[in-house]
Design an enzyme around this catalytic site. Sequence first.
Site, PDB file in Angstrom:
ATOM      1  N   HIS A   1      41.708  46.033  44.392  1.00  0.00           N
ATOM      2  CA  HIS A   1      42.359  45.097  45.834  1.00  0.00           C
ATOM      3  C   HIS A   1      42.458  43.743  45.103  1.00  0.00           C
ATOM      4  O   HIS A   1      41.529  43.275  44.285  1.00  0.00           O
ATOM      5  CB  HIS A   1      41.574  45.369  46.890  1.00  0.00           C
ATOM      6  N   ASP A   2      43.417  42.971  45.579  1.00  0.00           N
ATOM      7  CA  ASP A   2      43.643  41.802  45.354  1.00  0.00           C
ATOM      8  C   ASP A   2      43.874  41.200  43.881  1.00  0.00           C
ATOM      9  O   ASP A   2      44.035  39.844  43.679  1.00  0.00           O
ATOM     10  CB  ASP A   2      42.677  40.892  46.217  1.00  0.00           C
TER      11      ASP A   2
ATOM     12  N   GLY B   1      37.932  43.969  41.643  1.00  0.00           N
ATOM     13  CA  GLY B   1      38.583  43.369  42.569  1.00  0.00           C
ATOM     14  C   GLY B   1      39.065  41.790  42.204  1.00  0.00           C
ATOM     15  O   GLY B   1      38.256  41.235  41.452  1.00  0.00           O
TER      16      GLY B   1
END
Length: 202
Positions: free
Chosen positions: A66-67, A84
């Site tokens: 994520h991200d 992440g």
Amino acid sequence: NCTIFHNCSIGEIPQDLKYKGEQTGTTIGSDVIVRENVTINRGTVAYGTTTIGNNVLLMAAAHVAHDCIISDNVIMANMATLGGHVEIKEYASLGGGVLVHQFCRIGAHVFIGGGFRAVQDVPPFILAVGEPLRYGGINSIGLKRRGFTKEALTNIKKTYRKYFRSDLPRSSALEKMKNEMENSAEIEEIINFIDTSKRGII
């Protein structure tokens, strides 16, 4: 114009216990190749999206958490894994099985050898090898292929010699680089990358 192979998971919810179902996303550019069994998680409220640029190659079983922000022309070989919030700059290449700790940054034109771990930031234009990961010289072959001049390669090498090979503390070596190195786009990029590092430099 993207090519996506079998058994990929793209844009599923992040593997982050703080995620509570917020509306987030995944953005993928043009001419991206996503090979078999790649996983790409959507963003969290921190950044809102996981972003992959143009002309990126994600080989089999690579993982983008994520991200993450992956710039153009990046290559991640088989089973390379990003935690992440990792940021990878343009033309960086990660060998097979490379592990990158969350919140790390990988500079432009970096090559990280297969099977190694990055737990700190890796500055631009270098080869990174070993356990723990360390400076292994500049990425001369990659830089030559992309049209960097002999003068640019020499200046990059001199700059990193002052930083990695000096007996000075790194903070003092950085100040010396700022004061003594010839001004160029490449040197400015190196100095700015080191100056803005939050996790420290390998």
